[in-house]
Scaffold this active site. Structure first.
Site, PDB file in Angstrom:
ATOM      1  N   ASN A 297       0.833  -1.211   0.000  1.00 45.03           N
ATOM      2  CA  ASN A 297       0.000   0.000   0.000  1.00 45.03           C
ATOM      3  C   ASN A 297       0.860   1.250   0.000  1.00 45.03           C
ATOM      4  OD1 ASN A 297      -2.589  -1.061  -0.129  1.00 45.03           O
ATOM      5  ND2 ASN A 297      -2.747  -1.329   2.087  1.00 45.03           N
ATOM      6  N   GLU A 333      -6.074  -7.578   5.625  1.00 48.22           N
ATOM      7  CA  GLU A 333      -5.520  -8.553   4.689  1.00 48.22           C
ATOM      8  C   GLU A 333      -5.589  -9.974   5.244  1.00 48.22           C
ATOM      9  OE1 GLU A 333      -2.029  -6.919   7.107  1.00 48.22           O
ATOM     10  OE2 GLU A 333      -3.955  -6.245   6.325  1.00 48.22           O
TER      11      GLU A 333
END
Length: 414
Positions: A297, A333
């Site tokens: 990210n 996640e």
């Protein structure tokens, strides 16, 4: 409907408005005609003064020059006999005054003064002062206005009567029939035809005919709609059930990855554990977590992170048993895979296959960027006395051990 205090027939309202507008038009025309008559009679007075000036003034001049009072008075009476003249006054140069007509009009404003000349020239021998007779003017104008009012009144009355008859026949009667039909219409009377009371016409159609035809078509459409209502209800019910199923599916599914969501875990996993205990069946679960997902990210942005999450969820889902195993996004996640009817060794083997597959596949991104990822797994089997919370906590602890051991590996425990 017609008993309502608010009900006002259209035809009656149109007739009243026609009468009011006609009366206003007559008033305007009458006022204009009266004004024109007034102007005409005022012009007539000017012509009378000119006529007197051309006929009587020379005779007055001779009479005054010859000093014949009787002749002067005779001329004054002759001038006063004109209907347009109300008062006559002759002032001789010697100071004598001769008057005729209505004495109350003497000295009235807007009088006309004419100088009386001597027969052979020289200074004037007197003045002639004429005052119009307002009563005559009012009488003539009023009489003419009354005649016009009567004429226009008869004409307008005849027109209004004709318009009222036509409106009643062509508009009020058919509209009343249609209004009664609409007020009395019920579902049981949809087949009743609309009957309109109108004169027979050939080859002509107006708005009422179009409206009646529209009502007939509406009746036919309603009859057909009611006839097919059962099929329509069944169709709507089926669509509603599909919609409810879709809403239920969306409420159980993670919008990003298509996997089940946390709510589904809370609803479904306790049932899986209870079934395993009740029937003595095997049940294994595995927690998997993407390695270094925060770096993905931070380096490539959250849109790339979303692509990675979708890719991993699809990769796992494609290698599970359809209708038996299921995957859910636990949070961030982290994903939970539930393997019913699966002992621990088989679950560990499945986790290894998934780990190898995730590591082997490259994720192709826009701009020619290829990205590889790895995942860590914690695998455990359901034990006697376990509930869903205990089972999840143990799988989560094993996942933590796999990450501490260097990531991209499977940690398991019975």
């Amino acid at each position: 409907m017609t008993d309502s205090p608010l009900f006002r027939p259209i035809a009656a309202r149109l007739i009243r408005r026609t009468i009011v507008l006609s009366a206003l038009c007559v008033a305007v025309v009458l006022a204009l005609q009266t004004w024109l008559l007034w102007q005409q009679h005022r012009q007539r007075l000017v012509e009378v003064v000119e006529t007197v000036g051309s006929t009587h003034v020379p005779l007055l001049g001779v009479a005054l020059w010859d000093i014949e009072p009787q002749a002067v008075q005779l001329q004054v009476r002759a001038i006063a006999s004109w209907p347009e003249v109300g008062h006559v006054r002759v002032r001789a140069a010697t100071g004598q005054v001769f008057e005729g007509g209505d004495a109350s009009l003497a000295g009235a404003p807007h009088s006309h003064v004419v100088e009386i000349s001597a027969p052979r020239g020289g200074p004037p021998v007197g003045q002639l002062e004429l005052v119009a007779d307002p009563a005559h003017l009012h009488s003539v104008v009023g009489r003419n206005a009354l005649q016009m009012l009567m004429g226009y009144g008869v004409l307008v009355t005849a027109l209004c009567v004709l318009i009222a008859v036509m409106l009643r026949r062509e508009l009020q009667t058919p509209l009343e029939s249609m209004a009664r039909f609409a007020a009395e219409l019920t579902p049981e009377q949809l087949t009743k035809p609309l009957q309109i009371e109108r004169p027979t016409r050939q080859g002509r159609v107006d708005e009422i005919d179009v409206l009646a035809d529209g009502i007939s078509k509406l009746q036919a459409g309603l009859r057909g709609h009611i006839a097919n209502l059962d099929d329509l209800v069944a169709e709507r019910t089926e669509k509603l059930e599909l919609l409810v199923e879709e809403i239920h599916r969306l409420s159980m599914t993670d919008a990003l990855t298509g996997a089940y969501n946390r709510r589904t875990i809370d609803d479904r996993l306790p049932s899986e554990v209870e079934r395993a205990h009740r029937y003595g069946r095997d049940l294994s679960v595995l927690f998997l977590d993407l390695d270094h997902f925060k770096q993905i990210n931070d380096s490539h942005g959250h849109p790339v992170g979303d692509v990675v999450l979708r890719h991993m969820a699809n990769c796992v889902r494609e290698r599970l048993r359809s209708g038996v195993d299921w995957i859910a996004r636990y949070g961030g996640e982290e994903f939970l895979v539930v393997l019913p009817e699966t002992p621990l060794d088989s679950a560990v083997a499945t986790a290894e296959r998934l780990r190898e597959r995730i590591a082997a596949e490259l994720i192709v991104l826009d701009g020619g960027l290829n990205l590889s990822i790895t995942a860590s797994f914690g695998v455990t089997a359901c034990r006697e006395g376990d509930d869903s919370s205990t089972l999840l906590a143990r799988a989560d602890a094993l996942l933590y051990e796999a990450k501490l051991a260097g990531r991209n590996r499977v940690a398991s425990s019975t």
